[in-house]
Every structure is written in C-alpha cells, then in structure tokens.
Design an enzyme around this catalytic site. Sequence first.
Site, mmCIF file in Angstrom:
data_model
loop_
_atom_site.group_PDB
_atom_site.id
_atom_site.type_symbol
_atom_site.label_atom_id
_atom_site.label_comp_id
_atom_site.label_asym_id
_atom_site.label_seq_id
_atom_site.Cartn_x
_atom_site.Cartn_y
_atom_site.Cartn_z
ATOM 1 N N ASP A 22 -10.896 -2.779 11.292
ATOM 2 C CA ASP A 22 -10.792 -2.384 12.454
ATOM 3 C C ASP A 22 -10.150 -3.351 13.670
ATOM 4 O O ASP A 22 -11.052 -4.451 13.648
ATOM 5 C CB ASP A 22 -12.297 -1.793 12.827
ATOM 6 C CG ASP A 22 -12.345 -1.286 14.229
ATOM 7 O OD1 ASP A 22 -11.204 -1.161 14.612
ATOM 8 O OD2 ASP A 22 -13.513 -1.230 14.745
ATOM 9 N N ASN A 24 -9.422 -2.505 16.752
ATOM 10 C CA ASN A 24 -9.633 -2.377 18.148
ATOM 11 C C ASN A 24 -11.211 -1.889 18.721
ATOM 12 O O ASN A 24 -11.455 -1.367 19.600
ATOM 13 C CB ASN A 24 -8.822 -1.223 18.806
ATOM 14 C CG ASN A 24 -9.074 -0.090 18.013
ATOM 15 O OD1 ASN A 24 -10.133 0.177 17.275
ATOM 16 N ND2 ASN A 24 -8.342 1.126 18.430
ATOM 17 N N ASP A 26 -13.422 0.073 17.577
ATOM 18 C CA ASP A 26 -14.130 1.521 17.705
ATOM 19 C C ASP A 26 -14.802 1.875 16.440
ATOM 20 O O ASP A 26 -15.481 2.883 16.289
ATOM 21 C CB ASP A 26 -13.029 2.361 18.135
ATOM 22 C CG ASP A 26 -12.160 2.887 16.910
ATOM 23 O OD1 ASP A 26 -12.121 1.958 15.963
ATOM 24 O OD2 ASP A 26 -11.140 3.562 17.175
ATOM 25 N N ASP A 30 -7.766 0.645 11.265
ATOM 26 C CA ASP A 30 -6.599 1.185 11.625
ATOM 27 C C ASP A 30 -5.395 -0.113 11.499
ATOM 28 O O ASP A 30 -5.535 -0.957 10.869
ATOM 29 C CB ASP A 30 -6.903 0.988 13.426
ATOM 30 C CG ASP A 30 -7.320 -0.099 13.879
ATOM 31 O OD1 ASP A 30 -6.852 -1.238 13.590
ATOM 32 O OD2 ASP A 30 -8.370 -0.054 14.814
ATOM 33 N N ASP A 99 1.806 7.547 1.224
ATOM 34 C CA ASP A 99 1.268 8.497 0.315
ATOM 35 C C ASP A 99 1.966 9.864 0.912
ATOM 36 O O ASP A 99 2.067 10.437 1.857
ATOM 37 C CB ASP A 99 -0.205 8.506 0.309
ATOM 38 C CG ASP A 99 -0.984 8.890 -0.736
ATOM 39 O OD1 ASP A 99 -0.793 10.070 -1.500
ATOM 40 O OD2 ASP A 99 -1.659 8.407 -1.157
ATOM 41 N N ASP A 205 1.009 12.485 -4.303
ATOM 42 C CA ASP A 205 -0.273 12.866 -4.658
ATOM 43 C C ASP A 205 -0.288 14.188 -5.625
ATOM 44 O O ASP A 205 0.586 14.925 -5.294
ATOM 45 C CB ASP A 205 -0.975 13.375 -3.424
ATOM 46 C CG ASP A 205 -2.406 13.613 -3.591
ATOM 47 O OD1 ASP A 205 -3.323 12.704 -4.031
ATOM 48 O OD2 ASP A 205 -2.860 14.772 -3.038
ATOM 49 N N GLU A 259 1.250 10.679 -8.969
ATOM 50 C CA GLU A 259 -0.264 10.659 -9.289
ATOM 51 C C GLU A 259 -0.299 11.991 -10.335
ATOM 52 O O GLU A 259 0.164 13.026 -9.852
ATOM 53 C CB GLU A 259 -1.215 10.726 -8.529
ATOM 54 C CG GLU A 259 -2.672 10.896 -8.858
ATOM 55 C CD GLU A 259 -3.785 11.415 -7.751
ATOM 56 O OE1 GLU A 259 -4.725 11.181 -8.104
ATOM 57 O OE2 GLU A 259 -3.286 12.211 -7.062
HETATM 58 C C1 GLC Z 1 -5.602 12.964 -5.049
HETATM 59 C C2 GLC Z 1 -6.115 12.056 -4.316
HETATM 60 C C3 GLC Z 1 -7.545 12.304 -3.647
HETATM 61 C C4 GLC Z 1 -7.349 13.666 -3.138
HETATM 62 C C5 GLC Z 1 -6.898 14.758 -3.929
HETATM 63 C C6 GLC Z 1 -6.450 16.028 -3.063
HETATM 64 O O1 GLC Z 1 -6.131 12.903 -6.290
HETATM 65 O O2 GLC Z 1 -5.915 10.989 -4.555
HETATM 66 O O3 GLC Z 1 -8.031 11.383 -2.793
HETATM 67 O O4 GLC Z 1 -8.582 14.117 -2.866
HETATM 68 O O5 GLC Z 1 -5.439 14.267 -4.490
HETATM 69 O O6 GLC Z 1 -5.383 15.572 -2.281
HETATM 70 CA CA CA Z 2 -10.133 1.001 15.178
#
Ligand code: GLC
Ligand code: CA
Length: 572
Positions: A22, A24, A26, A30, A99, A205, A259
């Site tokens: 973190d 900042n 909060d 970030d 991602d 993903d 993935e």
């Molecule tokens: C992938 C991600 C996971 C997420 C799932 C749905 O497995 O790594 O974190 O919950 O997809 O997006």
């Molecule tokens: Ca922050």
Amino acid sequence: MKKQYDFRKMSFYQIWIRSFCDGNGDGIGDLYGVYDKLEYIKKLGVDGIWFSPIYPSPNADYGYDISDYKNIHPDYGTLEQFKKVLDRAHELGLKVLLDLVINHTSDEHPWFIESCKGGKDNPYSDYYIWREPRFKGEEKLPPNNWYSQFEGIAWEYNEQREQYYLHVFAKKQPDLNMDNPKVREEVKSIMRFWLDMGVDGFREDVINFISKNSDMPDGWSFVPAINGLPFYKDGPNLHKYLEEFRQVAREYGAVQIGEAPFTSVKTALTYIGGRKRVLDMLIQFDTMFADCFMTEYIYHGFRLRKLKSAFRRWQYGLQGKAWFALYLENHDHPRVVSRYGNLRWWKESGSMLAACYILQRGTPFLYQGQELGMTNIALNSIDKYIDVAAKNAYNTFFLKDSVERRLERIHVSTRDSARTPVQWTDGKNAGFTTGKPWFYVNPNYSFINAEAEDRDPHSILNFYRRCLALRKHSRTLLFGTYREYFPQSSKIFMYERKYTDKANGLEERILVVCSFDAHDRSYRMPRGYNYKKGRLILDNYISEEEMKAGKTAQPCALKPYEVQVWKFRKKL
Ligand code: GLC
Ligand code: CA
C-alpha cells in the site's frame, strides 16, 4: 509483425495488487506501492511481472469480475500511475504482462446492464449467453443442469429479460458469448489498448473455457462444481478464436500465456505446440493436486509421488515439442510451504521447493510472498474469509461437518491464504500499510518478512535469488533435456538436466536432488554418475558465501528437506 522476445530465458513474478504493498495509506495495495517495490522485484532476479487484474471491478471475485477493461481500479491508482510503473519497469528491464479476463465480465459491466434489456435492435443483446427457461408445469427451471465452479447452478434468472444467463463462475460473472463476432472485436480492442500503451503480453484467464458447445446438453459429473465442464472446456471454436487474438499479439510481438484448467498434455499441445501455436505457454493445474483430488476442497494430504507424476507428465510430454510455465503458487491456491513443505522445517522445505521447480524445463513464475515462504492463514470464523469459493465450499460441500472441521477444511484449501498482505518488515502491519490493512495479516510476519530475510544468507528469499540466477546463466538449465530418476521414491525427487555442446565437444549434466523427508536420508546417484567428479553448485544448507569459501555437502546424504544441485562436465 514484431519479433517476439525470448520468454524462455525469463522468469516472472506475479502481483496480486490488493495485498502487495500500500503506497497511500488507505490499507489497500496499489500501483504506488508497486512502484516503490520495483527494485525489490528486479533484485530477485526475475525478468517480468504478471499483474492479476488491476481494472475497475466490484470485487465479487477480486478483480476477475471486470466492469471496465480499459481503466485502472480507483483503489489501485490511475492510468497515469500505471504508465509510470510500466515505464519504470521497462527501464529496469522488466516485462509487464496483464491479466486478460475474457470468459466473463462483471454483471456491473455496461455491456451486461445493456444486455439485460434485450431487444432485437440492442447491439448488446447477444454479448452474453442467454437461454429460455425450461418449464415443469408453471415452474421455471434453468436451461440445463450445469453447475458453476463457485456458486451453485450455473444459470441465473434475470427478471428484466425473463431469461437465464450462464455463469461458469460466480453469479456476478456472466459468461461472454464469444461466438458473437462483436465480442471478439471488443477483445481485440482491449488487447490493442494495452499493447499500444507498451504492455508486453497477457496471461489469459480460463482461456480454454471461452468457446461453449452451443447445444448445451446436461452434464453428468458426480462432483457438482464441474458438472457441465466437458461442454464449456476446449469448445468447438476455441482454436479459431485464439487464432484471431493471436494475430493481434503477433503485430506487437506480445507473449500469451493461457490458463487452462483441467487440460491434458495432448490437448495442451494443440495450443502451444509447433510454430502455428495459438499460445506461447500454458498454465496447467496438475501440479496443484498433489495433496487433493481435482480441487483443494477434496484434501487428502501431500503425496510426493503424485507431485512427481504431474511433473513427469508435463516435462516428458512437452519436451522437444512445446514450452510452458512452471509454478507452485499463485493467487488461486494455498501457500506451497504449508502444502508440500513442512512448517517444522519451514526454511529448509521452503527453499528446497524453490529449486524443485525452478530448475525444471520451462519459464518459472513466482507468486508474491512465495519467495519469503509465506504460509497459510487460519481464521476462526467463516465470516472473516473473503473468497466467494471458500464461502461456497463452507456452505455446501462441507455442510455435514462440524464447525471446527469445516474451518479446518477451509484452512487447508482456501485461496485466501495467498491473499493476505505481503510481509515486508516486522513492523506494524508487516510494513504493508500505514493504515488499517484491508485483510488479515498473517501473525508470523514477526519472523517471515522480506527485511529479515534479506539479511539472512540462509533465508528462503536469498535461496530464491540464487536459484533464479543459477538458471538464468546456465544453458543447461535453460535448454537442456529433462530426465527424472528413481520415480518410485516417495521421499526423494531427483532430476537431471543435460546439455550437449557439440561445437565445443562438451557435455554438461546438472543433477537436482530434493529431499521431502523430515529425517536424514541417504541416496544413490544414478548409474553413470560418479559423485567424485561432480561439483556442488547449490544447496539450501550452505549459503552463497560459504559455498564460495569451499564448503560442500556430503554426497549421497541429505539432511531434512535438503536440496543438492550437482554439476558434471565431460569432454566428448
Ligand atoms: C481464474 C483465476 C481465478 C478466477 C477465475 C475466474 O482461475 O485465476 O482467480 O477466480 O479464473 O475468473
Ligand atoms: Ca492504497
């Protein structure tokens, strides 16, 4: 078309930003915090960063439910701040991967809000997967019996549109209809947006879920959470769509890592094999199931032989055919030292595990905190956990158990253990924030933290650095062949990397010997190896300094969770 950089020689560090650092005050990690830690990441010896989602998201699945693909979540900063991080990372020679979550959006994404209105002239009507209900008399039933992976039945009825929408994950994650060419154009436009800014590629993903069998027949699995899986995994148009996205990546020389849950080596090769591959690397799941059956929720305790067979399957299966990603941790799995290691031998097992996978053939990925040997967290009530999947397991699969037993089962299985704040120092809140941390800090930060480990030459952190450096400068470890020895052993994992340099008439072999035993152990070197000719190049009981000073290990004997790495050279 732009030439691709050589990701095979690299290694990557994964940031799950909310718990990273973190900047900042909060209480939420970030991009300001990331900026401050770029040198730390560089010093680890990695070559790039993969960011789990940093986009605006209602956080039903912590970032994996995106409500705006071309922006930064206000909790994490601004586009400008991201650009600063990106530029600084590039200055340091680090690649940056984002991602790309395109199987589903958030239900709060404007596309979905529009789609719920339906109507022939509505351009968003077909952005998602809508179906009519089935009726049993008056009673409305979902279109089929598929289950979602996170939250009961995979269909949710929408009053406004009077139809069901598909969600393979949580209810707040409606699946996009990739068969709609407009949706694929959106994906390409998202890719271009970030690539134009300078991003170097994507981790994609659940990419093998994006094309569904449009007949949508009933599933038959006895494990509810995957009922329907064969009809939405590796679907009929997957290659066609990936090929389209590949074109965009190729224009920029971007790297794509997919993935792919529940994928076999054979299927994987259709995505990552050969010159016409549609992805560069793949994230398989087999190596995550050495202590459980198909999912961490069906836990049976660690079995080395299961881990070895998963390693073997992928190493031998892809050798000479394709490249892939190596990992033991990410944001979706409990901490590996708690799973495959031994907390009584925390430092030894935590460092041995590093060498056990990083020196294999492939591109290693490390997850934040893994390099410190961070461990699973135990919370005393389900209300304290935050993960939708954990809450679902607690309230469904584990329902029959006592409360204590249910919490124990959550403790060994939950993704939340990977999501506690990174432990930077032994100071307040582990140095993660000056404010109130958004999630529980693991109390063991008093001794598991980056500052202390940086000073300790025997630390897990320093051992990770040594493994990564060793790999980076060794042709044998980068490109040598892989061979496993003594596959039947339930306590020792042993493999060889071999490289023949014909031009110089040299053959180099590196033997990695890992003990998964809490007791001393002896071992044999494989036939053809003469330990007297070998040189010890890495050992988790011997620091770098000690090694330089000539300290060596006893060959053919291992202390608890010791790893020895021996090098042999011969003239051909
Ligand atoms: C992938 C991600 C996971 C997420 C799932 C749905 O497995 O790594 O974190 O919950 O997809 O997006
Ligand atoms: Ca922050």
